[in-house]
Design a protein around this motif. Structure first.
Motif, PDB file in Angstrom:
ATOM      1  N   ALA A 193      -1.114   6.211 -12.355  1.00 64.08           N
ATOM      2  CA  ALA A 193      -0.254   5.455 -11.452  1.00 64.08           C
ATOM      3  C   ALA A 193      -0.660   5.734 -10.019  1.00 64.08           C
ATOM      4  O   ALA A 193      -1.095   6.833  -9.689  1.00 64.08           O
ATOM      5  N   LYS A 194      -0.536   4.735  -9.190  1.00 64.40           N
ATOM      6  CA  LYS A 194      -0.711   4.891  -7.752  1.00 64.40           C
ATOM      7  C   LYS A 194       0.440   4.147  -7.099  1.00 64.40           C
ATOM      8  O   LYS A 194       0.576   2.937  -7.247  1.00 64.40           O
ATOM      9  N   TYR A 195       1.279   4.882  -6.414  1.00 65.92           N
ATOM     10  CA  TYR A 195       2.433   4.293  -5.771  1.00 65.92           C
ATOM     11  C   TYR A 195       2.065   3.826  -4.370  1.00 65.92           C
ATOM     12  O   TYR A 195       1.274   4.468  -3.675  1.00 65.92           O
ATOM     13  N   THR A 196       2.635   2.727  -3.948  1.00 68.88           N
ATOM     14  CA  THR A 196       2.362   2.158  -2.645  1.00 68.88           C
ATOM     15  C   THR A 196       2.984   3.029  -1.563  1.00 68.88           C
ATOM     16  O   THR A 196       4.191   3.280  -1.586  1.00 68.88           O
ATOM     17  N   PRO A 197       2.162   3.507  -0.608  1.00 67.16           N
ATOM     18  CA  PRO A 197       2.724   4.340   0.468  1.00 67.16           C
ATOM     19  C   PRO A 197       3.554   3.503   1.435  1.00 67.16           C
ATOM     20  O   PRO A 197       3.284   2.320   1.641  1.00 67.16           O
ATOM     21  N   ASN A 198       4.577   4.124   1.983  1.00 64.86           N
ATOM     22  CA  ASN A 198       5.419   3.494   3.004  1.00 64.86           C
ATOM     23  C   ASN A 198       6.002   2.159   2.575  1.00 64.86           C
ATOM     24  O   ASN A 198       6.169   1.259   3.386  1.00 64.86           O
ATOM     25  N   ARG A 199       6.277   2.037   1.309  1.00 59.62           N
ATOM     26  CA  ARG A 199       6.874   0.809   0.788  1.00 59.62           C
ATOM     27  C   ARG A 199       8.354   0.783   1.149  1.00 59.62           C
ATOM     28  O   ARG A 199       9.035   1.801   1.092  1.00 59.62           O
ATOM     29  N   ALA A 200       8.844  -0.379   1.509  1.00 62.22           N
ATOM     30  CA  ALA A 200      10.274  -0.521   1.817  1.00 62.22           C
ATOM     31  C   ALA A 200      11.086  -0.196   0.573  1.00 62.22           C
ATOM     32  O   ALA A 200      10.657  -0.486  -0.544  1.00 62.22           O
TER      33      ALA A 200
END
Length: 157
Positions: free
Chosen positions: A145-152
């Motif tokens: 998994a790679k989570y989106t940084p600075n996602r709202a």
């Protein structure tokens, strides 16, 4: 949402008489669908014959106490075959231990197999591996998994 059929009868018969299993209905927001999912994420709109969400409803309170989804992914591999992905299995804390999760998994697996998927897969925490093994699943490969940084933040409904 999808049309129920008699193929769910086997799973209905195995449930406690105080609850029943059926496809998600457009009126289920009032019955606590998102409340049961509150530990997961916001639900998305379903594409026809792609997303199949089942709910288990407590008959006495008319509240949803269990939920799960299988979505069918069309592949370019395996002769344009399909894979069923089981997602968002949740059972109300007061209802756990009554085999509701098992019945949801069995019903969703059946839908996947009836949709001619060549496999049905799911992701889970290490703590939940024994549960899914009891449901007939086996540990296979790894998840990345790679989570989106600075996602709202995801909005709460």
């Amino acid at each position: 949402m999808f049309t129920p059929d008699s193929s769910l009868d086997l799973f209905r018969a195995q449930l406690h008489p105080d609850v029943h299993i059926r496809p998600l209905a457009s009126t289920d927001y009032k019955r606590g669908h998102l409340s049961v999912l509150s530990v997961l994420t916001v639900a998305i709109r379903a594409a026809p014959k792609t997303y199949y969400t089942l709910v288990i409803v407590d008959k006495s309170s008319d509240q949803i106490v269990g939920v799960g989804t299988v979505f069918i992914e069309r592949k370019f591999l395996r002769g344009l075959g399909s894979v069923g992905h089981i997602e968002d299995i949740a059972v109300d804390k007061q209802q756990q231990g009554k085999k509701l999760g098992l019945r949801i998994i069995q019903a969703l697996t059946h839908i996947s197999e009836a949709s001619n998927c060549y496999k049905t897969i799911l992701n889970c925490s290490d703590d939940n591996i024994p549960f899914y093994q009891k449901c007939g699943y086996e540990k296979k490969e790894n998840e990345m998994a790679k989570y989106t940084p600075n996602r709202a933040p995801t909005p709460r409904l």
